[in-house]
Design an enzyme around this catalytic site. Structure first.
Site, short mmCIF file in Angstrom:
data_model
loop_
_atom_site.label_atom_id
_atom_site.label_comp_id
_atom_site.label_asym_id
_atom_site.label_seq_id
_atom_site.Cartn_x
_atom_site.Cartn_y
_atom_site.Cartn_z
N HIS A 1 0.86 -1.18 0.00
CA HIS A 1 0.00 0.00 0.00
C HIS A 1 0.89 1.23 0.00
CE1 HIS A 1 1.13 -0.53 4.23
NE2 HIS A 1 1.11 0.80 4.25
N HIS B 1 5.78 6.72 -1.81
CA HIS B 1 6.50 5.55 -2.30
C HIS B 1 5.74 4.29 -1.90
CE1 HIS B 1 7.74 5.91 1.89
NE2 HIS B 1 7.96 4.60 1.85
#
Length: 195
Positions: free
Chosen positions: A43, A131
């Protein structure tokens, strides 16, 4: 009073997830001992809150919903790889995000403000860098092995997905690793800004 380890994130979709898992397997061939993120747990974290009193969770979820209501769905593209703190001395291996990263930075800033207002968050010193965490390196020798592999994948393309909600997750540590559960889903229902 119970405390719940909590964070706010967006999911990455099946295409990015599959490509990220393939990248993890490729990077693992370096021989580095890395604790790879489980496919189901991949995620993009927007805000990590840490331990939150369960009585404060309602306010956290409401704050996230209020931010989501101001944002429209957007596209997210994954490409490139790197490491924190640097690719030469990685403690964390990550996949980069190109399209959608400006949206994530804006949403992060709004979440910081809303969650600080309800007393559930203290702003971090370092700037937010969107990220996708792939894995955590166990020691320096493994970091050296991985750092030799990362530059070979700078052109990695991970695909794209649509983001249409923010999710408040709980994280419970198990022997097998963290187990995440969605506490609240907040749809992005805002309208695009007009020029």
């Amino acid at each position: 009073m119970a405390r719940v380890r909590t964070f706010v994130a967006v999911e990455v979709g099946a295409a990015i997830r599959a490509n990220a898992v393939a990248l993890q397997k490729t990077l693992a061939r370096s021989g580095a001992n890395v604790k790879w993120v489980e496919p189901a747990n991949l995620h993009v974290t927007l805000v990590f809150l840490g331990e939150v009193d369960d009585r404060d969770l309602h306010g956290v979820c409401q704050a996230v919903k209020s931010v989501a209501a101001t944002e429209s769905p957007f596209a997210l593209r994954a490409s490139g790889v790197g490491g924190f703190p640097t690719a030469r001395r990685p403690k964390v291996a990550w996949a980069g995000l190109t399209d959608g990263s400006a949206d994530l930075v804006r949403i992060h800033a709004k979440l910081e403000e809303a969650l600080s207002a309800v007393g559930a968050y203290r702003k971090e010193e370092r700037a937010y860098t969107p990220h996708l965490t792939l894995g955590r390196v166990t020691d320096e020798a493994d970091g050296n092995l991985l750092s030799a592999e990362l530059p070979k994948h700078l052109g990695w393309q991970g695909g794209h997905t649509g983001v249409d909600e923010l999710i408040v997750f709980s994280s419970e540590m198990r022997r097998t690793g963290p187990e995440y559960a969605a506490l609240a889903r907040a749809p992005l229902t805002g309208h695009p800004a007009t020029a």
